[in-house]
Write a protein that holds these residues in place. Structure first.
Motif, PDB file in Angstrom:
ATOM      1  N   LEU A   1       0.438   3.750  -3.117  1.00 30.37           N
ATOM      2  CA  LEU A   1       0.017   5.143  -2.959  1.00 30.37           C
ATOM      3  C   LEU A   1       1.080   6.102  -3.464  1.00 30.37           C
ATOM      4  O   LEU A   1       0.772   7.125  -4.094  1.00 30.37           O
ATOM      5  CB  LEU A   1      -0.309   5.426  -1.492  1.00 30.37           C
ATOM      6  CG  LEU A   1      -0.933   6.780  -1.189  1.00 30.37           C
ATOM      7  CD1 LEU A   1      -2.140   7.063  -2.085  1.00 30.37           C
ATOM      8  CD2 LEU A   1      -1.335   6.873   0.277  1.00 30.37           C
TER       9      LEU A   1
ATOM     10  N   LEU B   1      -2.233   7.310   4.680  1.00 31.67           N
ATOM     11  CA  LEU B   1      -2.482   5.987   5.259  1.00 31.67           C
ATOM     12  C   LEU B   1      -2.808   6.057   6.750  1.00 31.67           C
ATOM     13  O   LEU B   1      -3.076   5.041   7.386  1.00 31.67           O
ATOM     14  CB  LEU B   1      -1.264   5.085   5.054  1.00 31.67           C
ATOM     15  CG  LEU B   1      -0.965   4.698   3.595  1.00 31.67           C
ATOM     16  CD1 LEU B   1       0.324   3.882   3.531  1.00 31.67           C
ATOM     17  CD2 LEU B   1      -2.113   3.904   3.000  1.00 31.67           C
TER      18      LEU B   1
ATOM     19  N   ILE C   1       5.762  -1.205   7.173  1.00 30.47           N
ATOM     20  CA  ILE C   1       5.283   0.077   6.635  1.00 30.47           C
ATOM     21  C   ILE C   1       6.354   1.136   6.809  1.00 30.47           C
ATOM     22  O   ILE C   1       6.633   1.921   5.891  1.00 30.47           O
ATOM     23  CB  ILE C   1       3.970   0.483   7.321  1.00 30.47           C
ATOM     24  CG1 ILE C   1       2.865  -0.521   6.978  1.00 30.47           C
ATOM     25  CG2 ILE C   1       3.562   1.902   6.924  1.00 30.47           C
ATOM     26  CD1 ILE C   1       1.565  -0.290   7.728  1.00 30.47           C
TER      27      ILE C   1
ATOM     28  N   ASP D   1       0.818  -1.206   0.000  1.00 26.79           N
ATOM     29  CA  ASP D   1       0.000   0.000   0.000  1.00 26.79           C
ATOM     30  C   ASP D   1       0.856   1.262   0.000  1.00 26.79           C
ATOM     31  O   ASP D   1       0.486   2.271  -0.611  1.00 26.79           O
ATOM     32  CB  ASP D   1      -0.945  -0.002   1.197  1.00 26.79           C
ATOM     33  CG  ASP D   1      -2.191  -0.839   0.964  1.00 26.79           C
ATOM     34  OD1 ASP D   1      -2.433  -1.216  -0.206  1.00 26.79           O
ATOM     35  OD2 ASP D   1      -2.929  -1.111   1.921  1.00 26.79           O
ATOM     36  N   VAL D   2       1.995   1.215   0.692  1.00 28.46           N
ATOM     37  CA  VAL D   2       2.906   2.367   0.657  1.00 28.46           C
ATOM     38  C   VAL D   2       3.407   2.597  -0.764  1.00 28.46           C
ATOM     39  O   VAL D   2       3.344   3.715  -1.294  1.00 28.46           O
ATOM     40  CB  VAL D   2       4.096   2.146   1.620  1.00 28.46           C
ATOM     41  CG1 VAL D   2       5.168   3.224   1.397  1.00 28.46           C
ATOM     42  CG2 VAL D   2       3.630   2.167   3.069  1.00 28.46           C
TER      43      VAL D   2
END
Length: 322
Positions: free
Chosen positions: A27, A190, A167, A23-24
């Motif tokens: 995005l 996030l 993360i 997701d990091v």
């Protein structure tokens, strides 16, 4: 230039070790565009569905031996099942081969065990989940294990602590590639810490200290953590616990592993950390509200416990703008 990330998974892997960094990177790519962002590829020993430890199946389109170079970042995940895969020669050989094709090699959580088995951590500093640190050190004595770090970079090899620390690792990679401004943008979107520095401890005061067996001491521990600016001297704490100073000090140290004074300092350093993350208070006010008194004391204690100056800590990952 688009950066290619190859993530290696296995049966029983920790789902967040993959999805957090994914997701990091995803995005960051939305923000900077595909041509400058990241392309994530997932690989396993055999292509197809791979079930995480939480029961969720993830598709690995590629077998490890199908992956060719070049690779910007090799990401090896961890999970409770990781130790059982150390004997999987296809997995270890595949990781070793892909590491030779990658500009950067990284692991999340006890994925460091897999890097260690592949010989990729020999002569390097590395971290992992604190529960795995001793195992990593025992299995691979050529590795300098630091169990108290969020992530460590040693040359082109990056290792991170447990689960959500992946993360932080991914944010650090984004910051290296594109600058801290983009990493902060991604972190805010996030709703996570704004890029915790790798030197930050994995542990809060509560995590680092055993829970006392004695109920009065447990209540006192809660009081200390909730009231850092109160009088927390040994005489004051002993009175609150209804004990003599000598008996209180002995019992507290025996049941928590640290002296009352040491625990209070840790707790106040933790309180100062939270104030720096969540408020815009000047440092002298942070010092007063955390019970440390003066800015000079705040600086000295904060450096001792978190290995970074208070102002730098705030600049690097303050959780909101004020």
């Amino acid at each position: 230039m688009q950066r290619r990330v190859v993530a290696v998974i296995f049966e029983g892997f920790q789902g967040l070790d993959l999805t957090g960094p994914a997701d990091v990177f995803g995005l960051a790519t939305l923000i900077v565009g595909e041509s400058r962002g990241y392309r994530l590829e997932v690989a396993a020993v055999h292509p197809g569905a791979v079930t995480a430890g939480n029961g969720v199946a993830t598709l690995a389109p590629l077998a490890l031996d199908q992956v060719t170079g070049p690779i910007d970042t090799l990401l090896v995940v961890g999970g409770l099942a990781a130790p059982a895969h150390l004997a999987d020669r296809q997995l270890i050989a595949g990781i070793s081969r892909l590491a030779g094709l990658a500009d950067r090699v990284s692991s999340v959580c006890n994925g460091a065990l897999l890097l260690g088995e592949a010989g990729l951590l020999d002569g390097r500093r590395a971290t992992t989940h604190w529960l795995t640190a001793q195992d990593l050190s025992d299995r691979y004595p050529a590795v300098e294990v630091d169990a108290d770090r969020i992530y460590i970079r040693d040359g082109h090899v990056w290792t991170s602590a447990g689960v959500s620390a992946g993360i932080d690792l991914a944010l650090a990679l984004v910051a290296t590639d594109h600058g801290h401004a983009l990493a902060r943008h991604v972190a805010r979107a996030l709703v996570v810490y704004l890029h915790r520095p790798g030197g930050q401890s994995q542990f809060s005061t509560a995590m680092r200290t055993p829970v006392p067996r004695s109920e009065p001491l447990r209540e006192l521990q809660t009081f200390i953590d909730a009231n850092p600016a109160e009088d927390l001297s040994v005489p004051a704490l002993a009175r609150r616990a209804g004990m003599s100073e000598r008996h209180f000090s002995r019992l507290f140290t025996e049941q928590t592993g640290v002296s009352p004074g040491r625990y209070v300092e840790r707790s106040r350093a933790d309180a100062a950390r939270r104030l720096l993350e969540h408020t815009g208070h000047p440092l002298d006010r942070v010092a007063r509200e955390s019970g440390l008194g003066a800015a000079e004391t705040l600086y000295r204690v904060f450096r001792r416990h978190w290995r970074v100056a208070p102002g730098d800590y705030r600049r690097r990952f303050r959780s909101k703008q004020t």
